[in-house]
Scaffold this motif. Structure first.
Motif, short mmCIF file in Angstrom:
data_model
loop_
_atom_site.label_atom_id
_atom_site.label_comp_id
_atom_site.label_asym_id
_atom_site.label_seq_id
_atom_site.Cartn_x
_atom_site.Cartn_y
_atom_site.Cartn_z
N ILE A 19 46.43 39.08 40.29
CA ILE A 19 47.14 39.42 41.54
C ILE A 19 47.29 38.19 42.43
O ILE A 19 48.34 37.99 43.05
CB ILE A 19 46.37 40.55 42.26
CG1 ILE A 19 46.49 41.86 41.46
CG2 ILE A 19 46.86 40.73 43.69
CD1 ILE A 19 45.57 42.99 41.93
N ASP A 38 40.77 28.73 43.64
CA ASP A 38 40.04 29.53 42.66
C ASP A 38 38.80 28.73 42.25
O ASP A 38 38.74 27.51 42.49
CB ASP A 38 40.92 29.79 41.42
CG ASP A 38 40.44 30.98 40.59
OD1 ASP A 38 41.09 32.05 40.65
OD2 ASP A 38 39.42 30.84 39.89
N GLN A 63 37.65 26.44 44.91
CA GLN A 63 36.89 27.10 45.98
C GLN A 63 36.09 28.27 45.42
O GLN A 63 36.62 29.10 44.68
CB GLN A 63 37.84 27.65 47.06
CG GLN A 63 37.10 28.34 48.20
CD GLN A 63 37.98 29.22 49.09
OE1 GLN A 63 39.05 29.66 48.67
NE2 GLN A 63 37.50 29.50 50.28
N ASP A 64 34.83 28.31 45.80
CA ASP A 64 34.01 29.51 45.58
C ASP A 64 33.93 30.21 46.92
O ASP A 64 33.40 29.65 47.89
CB ASP A 64 32.61 29.09 45.10
CG ASP A 64 31.70 30.29 44.88
OD1 ASP A 64 32.03 31.40 45.34
OD2 ASP A 64 30.65 30.11 44.24
N VAL A 65 34.46 31.43 47.01
CA VAL A 65 34.56 32.09 48.31
C VAL A 65 33.20 32.49 48.89
O VAL A 65 33.12 32.90 50.05
CB VAL A 65 35.48 33.35 48.27
CG1 VAL A 65 36.91 32.95 47.95
CG2 VAL A 65 34.95 34.41 47.31
N ASN A 91 41.84 37.43 48.33
CA ASN A 91 42.08 38.16 47.07
C ASN A 91 40.92 38.07 46.09
O ASN A 91 40.71 39.01 45.31
CB ASN A 91 43.36 37.60 46.44
CG ASN A 91 43.52 38.05 45.00
OD1 ASN A 91 43.88 39.20 44.74
ND2 ASN A 91 43.21 37.16 44.05
N ILE A 140 42.36 42.04 50.24
CA ILE A 140 42.60 42.89 49.08
C ILE A 140 41.38 43.78 48.86
O ILE A 140 40.31 43.32 48.44
CB ILE A 140 42.90 42.06 47.81
CG1 ILE A 140 44.07 41.09 48.06
CG2 ILE A 140 43.22 43.01 46.65
CD1 ILE A 140 45.40 41.71 48.38
N SER A 141 41.56 45.05 49.20
CA SER A 141 40.54 46.06 48.93
C SER A 141 40.91 46.70 47.59
O SER A 141 41.17 45.98 46.61
CB SER A 141 40.48 47.07 50.08
OG SER A 141 39.59 48.11 49.80
N TYR A 155 31.02 48.05 43.29
CA TYR A 155 32.42 47.71 43.59
C TYR A 155 33.00 48.69 44.61
O TYR A 155 33.63 48.28 45.59
CB TYR A 155 33.21 47.73 42.28
CG TYR A 155 34.64 47.27 42.39
CD1 TYR A 155 34.95 45.92 42.51
CD2 TYR A 155 35.69 48.18 42.35
CE1 TYR A 155 36.27 45.49 42.59
CE2 TYR A 155 37.01 47.77 42.43
CZ TYR A 155 37.29 46.42 42.55
OH TYR A 155 38.61 46.00 42.63
N LYS A 159 34.43 47.53 48.28
CA LYS A 159 35.84 47.71 48.67
C LYS A 159 35.97 48.66 49.87
O LYS A 159 36.88 48.51 50.69
CB LYS A 159 36.67 48.20 47.48
CG LYS A 159 36.78 47.13 46.37
CD LYS A 159 37.45 45.86 46.87
CE LYS A 159 37.68 44.84 45.78
NZ LYS A 159 38.35 43.63 46.28
N GLY A 188 46.03 50.15 43.01
CA GLY A 188 45.50 51.09 42.02
C GLY A 188 45.12 50.31 40.78
O GLY A 188 44.62 49.18 40.87
N ILE A 190 45.82 47.93 38.06
CA ILE A 190 46.81 46.89 37.81
C ILE A 190 46.37 46.13 36.56
O ILE A 190 45.20 45.73 36.45
CB ILE A 190 46.87 45.91 39.01
CG1 ILE A 190 47.04 46.67 40.34
CG2 ILE A 190 48.00 44.89 38.81
CD1 ILE A 190 48.28 47.53 40.46
N THR A 192 45.42 43.47 34.74
CA THR A 192 44.98 42.07 34.84
C THR A 192 43.72 41.93 34.01
O THR A 192 43.16 42.93 33.53
CB THR A 192 44.65 41.66 36.28
OG1 THR A 192 43.48 42.39 36.69
CG2 THR A 192 45.78 41.92 37.25
N VAL A 195 40.77 44.34 34.87
CA VAL A 195 40.78 45.69 34.30
C VAL A 195 40.46 45.64 32.81
O VAL A 195 39.66 46.43 32.29
CB VAL A 195 42.15 46.37 34.56
CG1 VAL A 195 42.31 47.62 33.73
CG2 VAL A 195 42.29 46.69 36.04
#
Ligand code: NAP
Length: 258
Positions: A19, A38, A63-65, A91, A140-141, A155, A159, A188, A190, A192, A195
């Motif tokens: 995403i 990322d 980057q590590d968030v 995200n 992004i939830s 998770y 979220k 919903g 998606i 990627t 998933v």
């Protein structure tokens, strides 16, 4: 060609895949200069090169968030180099599927660190930069921040946290008179790597049951594509959403309707 993000500087985290990658590409198509970040440096390089080759503007950073100092130095560097930060898409996220009985505390904390603390630190750093120039923050939830799923206890919790944290942050910005809008997006299912890996990590009977349930329960009868979410982010980032803050944009093929 429309340029809905012309002259905007946008930062997208976790943008080396899925995403985040699709959102970075879509923003660049609409005229933004996109800072692609990322943990995976090779993925960052690939996405930046693809955007540039397509005629867009992009810059990459590893980057590590979960790194607090990293957030402040990244946003400072963006403002120093580009003069402003107008859009942040928080995200980056991870899912370590497990139910409440099987989840380990270490995994639980890892999920909250990336999905909740990363979003908090991103918003805090971005607000500091956006107070003067204005901006749009998109967190992004997930639909799993709204409805429960037995195999994703940590998770689900993270979220749900992002959903309500977004509203708190939106209210704070409005109360302070900052020209900053803050909204959440709730994808919903998606298609990627997240998933695919999530399904692969489940016992086969559980993943099979989940796939069959999805076929039955998604009214539009298919999983979504990363572009479906990127387009929602584009709308929230653009002036078309100028009266939206604290909102939750659900993009799920109708899954949460029933
Ligand atoms: P993805 O394909 O796994 O991409 C996520 C990206 O984030 C990966 O490149 C990953 O890097 C990176 N990342 C992970 N931890 C990070 C960290 N600490 N710092 C920086 N980057 C990090 O996932 P996706 O499906 O595109 O999901 C993106 C967002 O949408 C997530 O917040 C997710 O929870 C949310 N979402 C997804 C779905 C869905 O169905 N796909 C549904 C609802 C919500 P590595 O690959 O190197 O780990």
């Amino acid at each position: 060609m429309s340029q809905r993000l012309e002259n905007k500087i946008a930062l997208v985290t976790g943008a080396g895949a899925g995403i985040g990658e699709a959102t970075s590409r879509r923003f660049a198509e609409e005229g933004a200069t996109v800072i692609v970040t990322d943990m995976d440096g090779d993925a960052v390089e690939r996405v930046v090169a693809d955007i540039t080759a397509a005629g867009g503007r992009a810059d990459g950073r590893v980057q590590d968030v979960t790194d607090e100092q990293g957030w402040d130095s990244l946003v400072d560097a963006i403002v120093a180099e580009y003069g402003a930060l107008h859009v942040l898409v928080n995200n980056a996220g991870i899912a370590l599927p497990a139910n409440v009985e099987d989840a380990t505390l270490a995994d639980w904390r890892k999920v909250q660190a990336v999905n909740v603390e990363g979003v908090f630190m991103g918003c805090r750093a971005a607000i500091r930069a956006m107070k003067s120039c204005g901006g749009s923050i998109i967190n992004i939830s997930s639909i799993e921040g709204i409805v429960g799923e037995p195999n994703t206890a940590a998770y689900n919790t993270s979220k749900g946290g992002v959903r309500i944290f977004t509203k708190s942050t939106a209210l704070h910005c409005a109360k302070q008179g900052y020209p900053i809008r803050v909204n959440s997006v709730h994808p919903g299912f998606i298609l990627t790597a997240m998933v695919e890996q999530g399904l692969a990590s489940m016992p086969e009977d559980v993943s099979q049951e989940m796939l069959e349930r999805l076929d039955r329960e998604i009214p539009l009868q298919r999983m979504g594509e990363p572009l479906d979410i990127a387009n929602g982010c584009l709308f929230l980032a653009s002036e078309e959403a100028k009266y939206m803050t604290g909102s939750e944009l659900i993009i799920d093929g109708g899954y949460t309707c029933h």
